[in-house]
Design a protein around this motif. Structure first.
Motif, short mmCIF file in Angstrom:
data_model
loop_
_atom_site.label_atom_id
_atom_site.label_comp_id
_atom_site.label_asym_id
_atom_site.label_seq_id
_atom_site.Cartn_x
_atom_site.Cartn_y
_atom_site.Cartn_z
N ARG A 131 24.35 81.23 -42.07
CA ARG A 131 24.51 79.87 -42.57
C ARG A 131 25.91 79.69 -43.15
O ARG A 131 26.54 80.66 -43.61
CB ARG A 131 23.48 79.57 -43.67
N VAL A 132 26.36 78.44 -43.13
CA VAL A 132 27.66 78.12 -43.73
C VAL A 132 27.61 78.42 -45.23
O VAL A 132 26.64 78.06 -45.91
CB VAL A 132 28.01 76.64 -43.49
N GLY A 133 28.64 79.08 -45.75
CA GLY A 133 28.71 79.46 -47.16
C GLY A 133 28.27 80.89 -47.42
O GLY A 133 28.50 81.42 -48.52
N MET A 134 27.66 81.54 -46.45
CA MET A 134 27.21 82.92 -46.61
C MET A 134 28.42 83.85 -46.69
O MET A 134 29.40 83.66 -45.95
CB MET A 134 26.33 83.30 -45.42
N PRO A 135 28.41 84.86 -47.57
CA PRO A 135 29.51 85.82 -47.62
C PRO A 135 29.72 86.49 -46.27
O PRO A 135 28.76 86.82 -45.57
CB PRO A 135 29.07 86.82 -48.69
N ALA A 136 30.98 86.69 -45.91
CA ALA A 136 31.29 87.27 -44.61
C ALA A 136 30.70 88.67 -44.46
O ALA A 136 30.23 89.04 -43.39
CB ALA A 136 32.80 87.29 -44.41
N ALA A 137 30.75 89.46 -45.53
CA ALA A 137 30.23 90.83 -45.46
C ALA A 137 28.73 90.83 -45.17
O ALA A 137 28.22 91.63 -44.39
CB ALA A 137 30.52 91.56 -46.76
N LYS A 138 28.01 89.90 -45.78
CA LYS A 138 26.56 89.81 -45.55
C LYS A 138 26.27 89.39 -44.12
O LYS A 138 25.35 89.93 -43.47
CB LYS A 138 25.95 88.82 -46.53
N VAL B 289 24.00 90.76 -38.60
CA VAL B 289 24.04 90.56 -37.15
C VAL B 289 24.97 91.57 -36.51
O VAL B 289 26.17 91.62 -36.81
CB VAL B 289 24.50 89.12 -36.80
N GLN B 290 24.41 92.38 -35.64
CA GLN B 290 25.21 93.37 -34.92
C GLN B 290 25.96 92.69 -33.78
O GLN B 290 25.43 91.85 -33.07
CB GLN B 290 24.31 94.47 -34.35
N GLY B 291 27.21 93.06 -33.60
CA GLY B 291 28.03 92.48 -32.54
C GLY B 291 28.54 91.09 -32.86
O GLY B 291 28.94 90.35 -31.94
N LEU B 292 28.53 90.72 -34.14
CA LEU B 292 28.99 89.40 -34.54
C LEU B 292 30.50 89.27 -34.36
O LEU B 292 31.26 90.16 -34.78
CB LEU B 292 28.61 89.14 -36.01
N MET B 293 30.94 88.19 -33.72
CA MET B 293 32.37 87.93 -33.56
C MET B 293 32.81 87.02 -34.71
O MET B 293 32.28 85.93 -34.90
CB MET B 293 32.66 87.28 -32.22
N MET B 294 33.81 87.50 -35.46
CA MET B 294 34.31 86.76 -36.62
C MET B 294 35.77 86.39 -36.39
O MET B 294 36.60 87.25 -36.10
CB MET B 294 34.16 87.61 -37.89
N ILE B 295 36.08 85.10 -36.51
CA ILE B 295 37.42 84.59 -36.28
C ILE B 295 37.85 83.81 -37.50
O ILE B 295 37.07 83.04 -38.08
CB ILE B 295 37.46 83.71 -35.02
N ASP B 296 39.09 84.01 -37.91
CA ASP B 296 39.61 83.32 -39.09
C ASP B 296 39.69 81.81 -38.85
O ASP B 296 40.00 81.35 -37.74
CB ASP B 296 41.01 83.85 -39.45
N ALA B 297 39.43 81.05 -39.87
CA ALA B 297 39.45 79.59 -39.79
C ALA B 297 40.87 79.08 -39.54
O ALA B 297 41.85 79.66 -40.02
CB ALA B 297 38.89 78.99 -41.06
N ASP B 298 40.97 78.02 -38.78
CA ASP B 298 42.25 77.37 -38.51
C ASP B 298 42.05 75.86 -38.69
O ASP B 298 41.84 75.12 -37.72
CB ASP B 298 42.71 77.69 -37.09
N PRO B 299 42.09 75.38 -39.95
CA PRO B 299 41.83 73.96 -40.20
C PRO B 299 42.76 73.03 -39.44
O PRO B 299 42.35 71.94 -39.03
CB PRO B 299 42.02 73.83 -41.72
N ALA B 300 44.02 73.44 -39.26
CA ALA B 300 44.97 72.58 -38.55
C ALA B 300 44.55 72.38 -37.09
O ALA B 300 44.61 71.27 -36.56
CB ALA B 300 46.37 73.18 -38.62
N ALA B 301 44.10 73.46 -36.45
CA ALA B 301 43.66 73.34 -35.05
C ALA B 301 42.39 72.51 -34.96
O ALA B 301 42.21 71.71 -34.02
CB ALA B 301 43.43 74.73 -34.46
#
Length: 504
Positions: free
Chosen positions: A55-62, A67-79
């Motif tokens: 869910r939105v707001g959940m800590p990234a580490a949690k 979820v195994q194999g989760l793809m995490m990408i840094d936010a890019d508000p400008a894009a």
């Protein structure tokens, strides 16, 4: 009264990433991570991740641990904002003259006076959501009397489209959560602590104590949602658009005065277009009233034009729809869609026969709305229902022709209709048939014309055939009927009979 559409793009950041990288598997869970100092949290999650409990707001580490194999990408508000701006400009050209960005995840537009061009509110909303889906973007859309209510409804339900009838805003928003009021999170938290749970609870509370404790923002948002306070939409306007304005020292309101200044704006717009070698295809008239509200009219043409008299007529025919209220302080005319226009000298009637130009009629019918103007053109296909396509009324000839070795009906049904038939198999014409409850005796028949399935496109049509007959009943009416299959081999079709067309 305005009709406001709010489009909510709940997974815009992840959808943008997937569109930019088609190699990503649709089954790969994807989240966008925002950070502030050492703190990292989920800023956006796609549908796959949502089904896995992220869910939105959940800590990234949690999220990574769950979820195994989760793809995490840094936010890019400008894009994300640039993508939202491109989508807003697209909506401006397609749906309404008054469209604006509703950051960080939405678009808002006033469709009053423009929804009839899309076939009405229902068709407009469903078409809008479907077109976003076709672009790989999840979307939910709501239409209501105010920006605040449409914004809240689009974000407070899982339904793709919501239409609130005119005058029923209060009934629709009473049970919405406080978070739908677009208030700061701190104020929402404090209101919940005081026991408020819904918009209706807050609206039924005396205003003075709320204003004393939280300031005027709570009352302002409530008034905007219920329509007691105007919330004008400032439409997006890219720099490349050709636009002309007229401001008035004293507000105007008489229809003849409005028509006079509209004519002058059309003349100015055509002069600007001529300098750039362009013709207008879609133009918007924006009416700014003294009460800080906006009205709009949209007119489209079948081909690029710079005809001052014709463009003036298209707007003058709809001036009666403008409600000046306490007066109009500014008029703006914008060429939303403009295309290159090359002047062509008309030929003399002494040299060649003059061709009647029907585009003015197309423009009049198209601007009335509620219908789509098109013409049919042939497609290279032996299957009758696939041999016709719809093209723009002014499109160039595509060069294809229909087969002429067998007659074709003047009216082809949208879908073949089953009929009850008496006939000898395999090659004899029918003796009688029953269609739509009426039995008809066949007096004359011609056929069969055998048409094979398009086996090179679909394997299910490798052996499919149809035998078509032109039959005439005892009343002189002629029909185009066919038998599915060759009348012998069951693999070629069901051997049932269908009526597919009617001759003039």
């Amino acid at each position: 009264m305005a009709r406001v559409v709010s489009v909510f793009l709940p997974t815009l950041p992840t959808d943008r990433i997937r569109r930019a990288d088609p190699s990503l598997s649709p089954d790969t869970p994807l989240v966008v991570i925002a950070r502030s100092g050492s703190k990292r949290w989920v800023a956006a999650a796609d549908r796959v991740s949502g089904k896995l409990g992220l869910r939105v707001g959940m800590p990234a580490a949690k999220a990574q641990a769950l979820v195994q194999g989760l793809m995490m990408i840094d936010a890019d508000p400008a894009a994300d904002l640039a993508t939202l701006e491109r989508l807003t400009l697209w909506a401006l050209s397609q749906y309404s003259p008054v469209v604006a960005i509703d950051p960080p995840d939405g678009i808002v537009m006033d469709t009053e006076g423009a929804d009839h061009l899309q076939g009405g509110e229902d068709l407009m909303l469903s078409g809008l959501v479907n077109r976003f889906r076709g672009r790989g973007l999840a979307a939910r859309a709501a239409i209501a009397d105010t920006w605040g209510s449409a914004h809240a409804l689009a974000r407070s339900t899982d339904r793709e489209t919501i239409i609130i009838p005119r005058g029923e805003t209060a009934k629709a928003v009473n049970r919405l959560p406080l978070s739908s009021l677009r208030l700061p999170a701190e104020i929402v938290g404090s209101l919940r602590t005081l026991g408020f749970a819904t918009v209706g609870d807050l609206a039924a509370t005396p205003r003075a104590p709320l204003t004393l404790r939280f300031g005027p923002e709570v009352g302002r948002r409530l008034d905007q949602m219920f329509g007691r306070l105007a919330e004008p939409i400032d439409p997006i306007r890219p720099d490349h658009l050709v636009e002309v304005h007229k401001s008035f020292a004293e507000p105007i309101g008489a229809p003849e005065t409005i028509a006079k200044y509209v004519s002058r704006l059309v003349r100015q717009l055509c002069l600007e277009l001529e300098k750039r070698g362009l013709g207008v295809r879609r133009a918007d008239l924006i009416v700014h009233r003294v009460d800080n509200t906006i009205q709009s009219l949209r007119a489209g043409t079948a081909k690029p034009v710079r005809d001052i008299a014709w463009l003036t007529k298209l707007f003058r025919d709809r001036i009666e729809k403008i409600e000046p209220g306490f007066g109009i302080e500014k008029l703006s005319l914008t060429a939303i869609i403009a295309e290159p226009l090359v002047e062509v000298q008309s030929a003399s009637s002494l040299i060649e026969e003059k061709v009647t130009d029907v585009t003015p009629l197309i423009d009049v019918l198209g601007n009335r709305g509620g219908q789509r103007i098109f013409r049919v053109a042939p497609v290279a296909s032996d299957v009758p229902e696939r041999s016709v396509q719809r093209i723009a009324p002014t499109a160039d000839e595509i060069g294809a022709t229909w087969p002429l070795h067998w007659p074709r009906p003047s009216r082809l049904l949208a879908h073949p209709e089953a009929i009850e038939m008496i006939a000898l198999l395999p090659d004899h014409p029918p003796v009688s048939f029953t269609w739509r409850g009426k039995r008809r005796r066949v007096k004359r028949a011609d056929g069969p014309e055998r048409i094979f399935g398009e086996w090179w496109q679909r394997s299910s049509e490798w052996v499919a055939v149809r035998d078509y007959f032109v039959v005439e009943d005892d009343a002189g009416e002629r029909f185009w009927i066919f038998r599915s299959g060759d009348g012998v081999d069951a693999d070629t079709g069901s051997h049932k009979w269908f009526l597919h067309g009617v001759f003039a």
